[in-house]
Motif scaffolding. Structure first.
Motif, mmCIF file in Angstrom:
data_model
loop_
_atom_site.group_PDB
_atom_site.id
_atom_site.type_symbol
_atom_site.label_atom_id
_atom_site.label_comp_id
_atom_site.label_asym_id
_atom_site.label_seq_id
_atom_site.Cartn_x
_atom_site.Cartn_y
_atom_site.Cartn_z
ATOM 1 N N PHE A 1 -25.611 29.592 22.300
ATOM 2 C CA PHE A 1 -25.637 29.263 21.485
ATOM 3 C C PHE A 1 -26.998 27.878 21.784
ATOM 4 C CE2 PHE A 1 -24.995 24.604 20.178
ATOM 5 C CZ PHE A 1 -24.701 24.908 18.913
ATOM 6 N N LYS B 1 -27.910 14.689 20.496
ATOM 7 C CA LYS B 1 -27.389 14.682 21.072
ATOM 8 C C LYS B 1 -25.593 15.389 20.716
ATOM 9 C CE LYS B 1 -25.497 10.802 23.558
ATOM 10 N NZ LYS B 1 -26.142 9.610 24.363
ATOM 11 N N VAL B 2 -25.198 16.658 22.073
ATOM 12 C CA VAL B 2 -24.001 16.783 21.956
ATOM 13 C C VAL B 2 -23.575 17.428 23.353
ATOM 14 C CG1 VAL B 2 -25.028 18.909 21.224
ATOM 15 C CG2 VAL B 2 -22.482 18.687 20.700
ATOM 16 N N LEU B 3 -21.973 17.470 23.669
ATOM 17 C CA LEU B 3 -21.702 17.844 25.340
ATOM 18 C C LEU B 3 -20.943 18.639 24.332
ATOM 19 C CD1 LEU B 3 -21.510 17.306 28.014
ATOM 20 C CD2 LEU B 3 -19.407 15.768 27.221
ATOM 21 N N HIS B 4 -21.479 19.816 25.635
ATOM 22 C CA HIS B 4 -20.343 20.951 25.196
ATOM 23 C C HIS B 4 -19.572 21.644 26.351
ATOM 24 C CE1 HIS B 4 -22.418 23.710 21.211
ATOM 25 N NE2 HIS B 4 -22.056 22.035 21.263
ATOM 26 N N ALA B 5 -18.315 21.727 26.557
ATOM 27 C CA ALA B 5 -17.786 21.544 28.249
ATOM 28 C C ALA B 5 -16.718 22.353 27.551
ATOM 29 C CB ALA B 5 -17.192 20.105 27.730
ATOM 30 N N ASN B 6 -16.790 23.591 28.699
ATOM 31 C CA ASN B 6 -16.139 25.060 28.574
ATOM 32 C C ASN B 6 -15.553 24.885 29.986
ATOM 33 O OD1 ASN B 6 -17.459 27.084 26.661
ATOM 34 N ND2 ASN B 6 -19.385 25.999 27.201
ATOM 35 N N PRO B 7 -14.680 25.803 29.601
ATOM 36 C CA PRO B 7 -13.140 25.782 31.229
ATOM 37 C C PRO B 7 -14.395 27.169 31.615
ATOM 38 C CG PRO B 7 -12.284 27.134 29.171
ATOM 39 C CD PRO B 7 -13.688 26.629 28.686
ATOM 40 N N GLY C 1 -20.173 13.041 32.157
ATOM 41 C CA GLY C 1 -20.250 12.140 31.443
ATOM 42 C C GLY C 1 -20.885 10.412 31.342
ATOM 43 N N LYS D 1 -11.365 27.348 24.701
ATOM 44 C CA LYS D 1 -11.698 26.587 24.447
ATOM 45 C C LYS D 1 -13.133 26.039 24.768
ATOM 46 C CE LYS D 1 -9.143 24.474 28.267
ATOM 47 N NZ LYS D 1 -8.159 24.068 28.483
ATOM 48 N N VAL D 2 -13.491 25.314 23.661
ATOM 49 C CA VAL D 2 -15.000 24.227 24.023
ATOM 50 C C VAL D 2 -14.760 23.302 23.547
ATOM 51 C CG1 VAL D 2 -15.448 25.461 22.560
ATOM 52 C CG2 VAL D 2 -17.750 25.007 24.500
ATOM 53 N N LEU D 3 -14.717 22.100 24.435
ATOM 54 C CA LEU D 3 -15.115 20.961 23.717
ATOM 55 C C LEU D 3 -16.550 20.578 23.210
ATOM 56 C CD1 LEU D 3 -12.963 17.714 23.902
ATOM 57 C CD2 LEU D 3 -14.105 17.706 26.218
ATOM 58 N N HIS D 4 -16.486 19.152 22.253
ATOM 59 C CA HIS D 4 -17.902 20.087 21.403
ATOM 60 C C HIS D 4 -17.724 17.906 20.996
ATOM 61 C CE1 HIS D 4 -19.801 23.206 20.224
ATOM 62 N NE2 HIS D 4 -19.270 23.763 20.843
ATOM 63 N N ALA D 5 -18.578 17.083 22.054
ATOM 64 C CA ALA D 5 -18.144 15.810 22.130
ATOM 65 C C ALA D 5 -20.144 15.362 21.617
ATOM 66 C CB ALA D 5 -18.598 15.054 23.570
ATOM 67 N N ASN D 6 -20.064 14.447 20.241
ATOM 68 C CA ASN D 6 -20.963 14.253 19.358
ATOM 69 C C ASN D 6 -20.929 12.060 19.082
ATOM 70 O OD1 ASN D 6 -21.783 16.263 18.286
ATOM 71 N ND2 ASN D 6 -20.204 16.587 17.726
ATOM 72 N N LYS E 1 -21.810 33.016 25.576
ATOM 73 C CA LYS E 1 -21.587 32.495 24.185
ATOM 74 C C LYS E 1 -22.456 31.530 23.562
ATOM 75 C CE LYS E 1 -16.903 31.389 22.791
ATOM 76 N NZ LYS E 1 -15.155 32.149 22.418
ATOM 77 N N GLU E 2 -22.054 30.595 25.376
ATOM 78 C CA GLU E 2 -22.889 29.548 25.255
ATOM 79 C C GLU E 2 -24.235 29.581 25.681
ATOM 80 O OE1 GLU E 2 -22.480 25.848 23.845
ATOM 81 O OE2 GLU E 2 -20.472 26.200 24.701
ATOM 82 N N PHE F 1 -24.531 12.360 29.918
ATOM 83 C CA PHE F 1 -25.007 12.243 28.920
ATOM 84 C C PHE F 1 -24.434 10.720 28.058
ATOM 85 C CE2 PHE F 1 -21.948 12.752 24.871
ATOM 86 C CZ PHE F 1 -22.896 14.099 24.426
ATOM 87 N N TRP G 1 -15.635 22.416 32.622
ATOM 88 C CA TRP G 1 -14.412 21.704 33.104
ATOM 89 C C TRP G 1 -14.064 21.901 34.178
ATOM 90 C CZ3 TRP G 1 -13.577 17.841 30.015
ATOM 91 C CH2 TRP G 1 -13.254 17.809 29.919
ATOM 92 N N TRP H 1 -17.776 10.759 20.734
ATOM 93 C CA TRP H 1 -17.891 10.164 22.232
ATOM 94 C C TRP H 1 -17.941 8.619 21.878
ATOM 95 C CZ3 TRP H 1 -18.586 11.986 26.512
ATOM 96 C CH2 TRP H 1 -18.842 11.742 27.575
ATOM 97 N N ASN I 1 -7.607 29.676 27.445
ATOM 98 C CA ASN I 1 -8.528 29.624 28.595
ATOM 99 C C ASN I 1 -9.756 29.925 27.683
ATOM 100 O OD1 ASN I 1 -10.070 29.407 30.925
ATOM 101 N ND2 ASN I 1 -10.535 31.231 31.750
#
Lengths: 246, 246
Positions: free
Chosen positions: A230, A211-217, A200, B211-216, A226-227, A203, A189, B189, B209
């Motif tokens: 995954f 498909k999936v987007l994983h955004a971490n700080p 974006g 936190k994670v965003l998952h976009a499908n 952990k990502e 993606f 992020w 998305w 901090n």
């Protein structure tokens, strides 16, 4: 295909190899189960910018694939990286160094190198023509996304830390339209190298609907452990759904 | 706290209840293990717009929490939703209906309702003052994010399908600065109701901090089943790290 140094570490055999592709010598490493009764799936791993085929997080990931999932892993040096770095390259002006791995045609060569590597690996009895995954972030996506787009043998991919505003962004956006396998795409992020919006864009441009987007700080290289775990589970679920030795 | 209808289904006891808060009667449902030897953690679930406390995906999720994770779940009707919908509300003009659940002070009332519900639930011997999670998307985030911000007893939250450009977006952005627990935030998305950029704004504004965003891919209400499963695993890992009965 020629073999170099070989070592075994807690059930994981690690072998250096080289493959020749259009007169280029491509240096790589292959990680396989020490004892295996049947051909295994394979993950191709592309390293990041200024890294190399044996950077520590790739070695860790490769060993986990072998030990926990019974999946082999292979990594090759990128253009002008690792054992392909020309003598004296570190003393070259930055513009010259960049040309070596960002210049016209470099992506196509790297895609060819990966294809030649996959051809050679699939000849090995311990692999055979099994399922194939791709794992590569940042520069590993810069070269890996075009590979995934061009290579029908790849069944699933982990990509990320890259966007359309980067060096070969237009090429990436175009190639994204040919990516049809399942994709897990990672974003940092607070990435200081790749801007949020262009991630974006890239993606969104991927043709696959799986498909999936994983955004971490965090900054570019601060992908949380952990990502990483995954990403391993994601590829394992697509390549060896029935095997989990963890 | 008053109890209503009760039923048991494959090991899950489901009980209607009402709680009184500032002269408002708050109708809810509690799902708990039929047989349990010790107090369990609890997930508070907030339903979506035009839904209600027993909408089917909440019931499924609640039963999975109880059966697979040994975690209780509770749900209450939102303002002017479910059993709190006024007689004849469906015949009202849209603007009037919206005022009932989007008007000034409605968020504060809903936060109070949730707090009163949690107070009451934590008095139950089968729950006790254990760990608490929150799960709510869309309207479940519109009211749930302010709850998570205001309620120190909440240990982890699943939020999403909401952004800063929505009705109470400014309130949400402000409250996000007080969200300090781990958060999994979901984005669709191709959401036709919540614009992409404002989702990023809201995710970025969360103070935590962890936190994670998952976009499908897909429209507002097309969250993939495997992402639902991931939300369950996420909360379970924070609320009952040692229990997995799946």
């Amino acid at each position: 295909m020629e073999w170099g140094r070989s070592a075994t570490h807690k059930g994981v055999q690690e072998r250096d190899f080289t493959v020749t592709c259009n007169e280029r010598t491509v240096p790589g490493v292959l990680w396989t189960p020490e004892h295996t009764g049947m051909p295994t799936s394979l993950v191709l791993m592309g390293h990041g910018g200024s890294g190399h085929k044996r950077e520590s997080h790739l070695v860790s990931l490769a060993r986990r694939f072998v030990r926990h999932n019974g999946i082999a892993a292979a990594s090759i040096d990128g253009p002008a990286h690792g054992d392909r770095k020309p003598e004296g390259a570190d003393a070259e002006p930055l513009a010259e160094r960049r040309r070596r791995f960002l210049g016209e045609g470099v992506t196509d060569s790297m895609v060819e190198d990966w294809k030649a590597t996959l051809d050679a690996l699939h000849q090995l009895p311990e692999l055979g023509p099994g399922r194939v995954g791709y794992w590569g972030l940042s520069m590993g996506t810069m070269f890996g996304l075009p590979l995934v787009a061009a290579e029908p043998r790849i069944d699933a991919a982990v990509l990320g830390l890259m966007g359309t505003a980067f060096v070969n962004g237009n090429r990436l956006r175009k190639d994204a339209a040919d990516v049809t396998c399942p994709v897990l795409f990672l974003q940092q992020w607070d990435d200081e190298l790749v801007d949020r919006e262009s991630v974006g864009d890239l993606f969104g441009a991927l043709a696959t609907n799986d498909k999936v987007l994983h955004a971490n700080p965090g900054l570019h290289s601060a992908v949380p452990p952990k990502e990483f775990q995954f990403t391993q589970a994601f590829l394992a679920s697509h390549l060896a759904p029935t095997i989990d030795r963890s």
